[in-house]
Design an enzyme around this catalytic site. Structure first.
Site, PDB file in Angstrom:
ATOM      1  N   ASP A  85      -9.772  -4.166  -5.327  1.00  0.00           N
ATOM      2  CA  ASP A  85      -9.081  -3.040  -4.718  1.00  0.00           C
ATOM      3  C   ASP A  85      -9.292  -1.790  -5.578  1.00  0.00           C
ATOM      4  OD1 ASP A  85      -7.317  -1.266  -3.528  1.00  0.00           O
ATOM      5  OD2 ASP A  85      -5.527  -2.499  -3.844  1.00  0.00           O
ATOM      6  N   HIS A 133      -7.978  -4.932  -1.096  1.00  0.00           N
ATOM      7  CA  HIS A 133      -6.806  -4.223  -0.604  1.00  0.00           C
ATOM      8  C   HIS A 133      -6.444  -4.722   0.794  1.00  0.00           C
ATOM      9  CE1 HIS A 133      -4.072  -0.761  -0.742  1.00  0.00           C
ATOM     10  NE2 HIS A 133      -4.276  -0.661   0.563  1.00  0.00           N
ATOM     11  N   SER A 139       0.834  -1.202   0.000  1.00  0.00           N
ATOM     12  CA  SER A 139       0.000   0.000   0.000  1.00  0.00           C
ATOM     13  C   SER A 139       0.872   1.258   0.000  1.00  0.00           C
ATOM     14  CB  SER A 139      -0.967  -0.044   1.182  1.00  0.00           C
ATOM     15  OG  SER A 139      -1.974   0.943   1.053  1.00  0.00           O
TER      16      SER A 139
END
Length: 308
Positions: free
Chosen positions: A251, A281, A153
């Site tokens: 995501d 995600h 991320s």
């Protein structure tokens, strides 16, 4: 394929987020409260907390040694958390799994977080630790071969930015960049990528939440137009290290990661994009205990060792 049933069950059980402004201190405490006790964590040969003394200052690091050996390749890992959450503790299980599966020594970086530390403090910490690893190679038993950067991320954004910054400075020791569902374009206009619309709601990370979650970083001076903030803004990607870009079907950030992989390949950089179906995600952090997603660590190992 549909969202994995275990992920769907988890999301159904999540409480409704409280209204009002985000509270970084309370959110960090909540994350830390879910960290597994030490005796329940994946055992390794050695895990050591120390401090990297760098030009950016003293940076906490945690060093994971998978086995007894004379030398190791090294993977420097940057945790995710929208630049204001996450720690070496909340992502300890990810670093342990990376060390165990790849056989590399993993150095996890406790970089400074927004909003307390303004941009580019966190990025400077990550960059400085990579240079520190190269300089302290003998004491770390680095064998001088693999020196990879990896992150999930926002940590993926740091990994990509560190690889680019090192290239621009003529530091050519980084051999690989591994980006797990990276945040590579902090312009959150929903018309920029189809996945921002297709996966806008119901999959954990929601498109409407991207701006408030990243506001601490952006308000600290990080400009979304800066390629060190949004690596997709970099005009010339030639000469960057080979990349493994892992994305998740559900995501909102899926398409920007896959577009980055495509741009790298078009620039002549070896790039593999691997989409995990049924995942959302954060699956490496939260759902890598599922067999379908546990293989991400084996895929990472295979990418790092291809041709050897």
């Amino acid at each position: 394929m549909p969202l994995h049933p275990e992920i769907a069950r988890f999301l159904t059980g999540l409480p409704t987020p409280p209204g009002g402004p985000l509270d970084p201190v309370a959110m960090r405490a909540a994350d830390e409260a879910h960290v597994a006790p030490l005796d329940e964590r994946l055992p390794l040969h050695a895990v050591q907390d120390t401090t990297a003394k760098t030009p950016a200052g003293d940076v906490p690091v945690r060093i994971y040694t998978p086995a007894e050996a004379d030398g190791f390749g090294v993977l420097v890992y940057f945790h995710g958390g929208a630049f204001f959450l996450g720690s070496m503790e909340t992502h300890d299980h990810v670093a342990r799994s990376l060390a165990k599966e790849t056989g590399l020594k993993v150095v996890s970086v406790g970089y400074r977080l927004a909003p307390e530390a303004a941009f580019p403090a966190g990025l400077d910490d990550c960059h400085a630790v990579v240079r520190w690893v190269a300089e302290q190679g003998e004491s770390l038993a680095w064998d001088g071969t693999t020196l990879a950067v990896a992150g999930d991320s926002s940590g993926g954004a740091f990994a990509a930015a560190v690889a680019a910054r090192a290239h621009d400075e003529g530091f050519d020791r980084i051999t690989h960049q591994i980006l797990y569902y990276p945040s590579l374009d902090l312009d959150f206009d929903a018309d920029r990528y189809a996945s921002l619309r297709e996966n806008a709601e119901g999959y954990g990370l929601e498109t409407a939440g991207l701006k408030p979650f990243n506001a601490f970083y952006l308000d600290s001076g990080a400009d979304p137009a800066d390629p060190l903030v949004s690596p997709l803004k970099r005009a010339d990607l030639t000469g960057l290290p080979p990349a493994l870009v892992v994305t998740a079907q559900y995501d909102p950030l899926r398409d920007e990661g896959e577009f980055y992989g495509l741009r790298l390949a078009e620039a002549g950089v070896e790039a593999k994009v691997s989409r995990y179906e049924g995942a959302g995600h954060g699956f490496v952090q939260h759902f890598s205990w599922l067999p379908e997603y546990r293989r991400v660590f084996a895929e990472t190992r295979d990418f790092l060792t291809r041709g050897k």
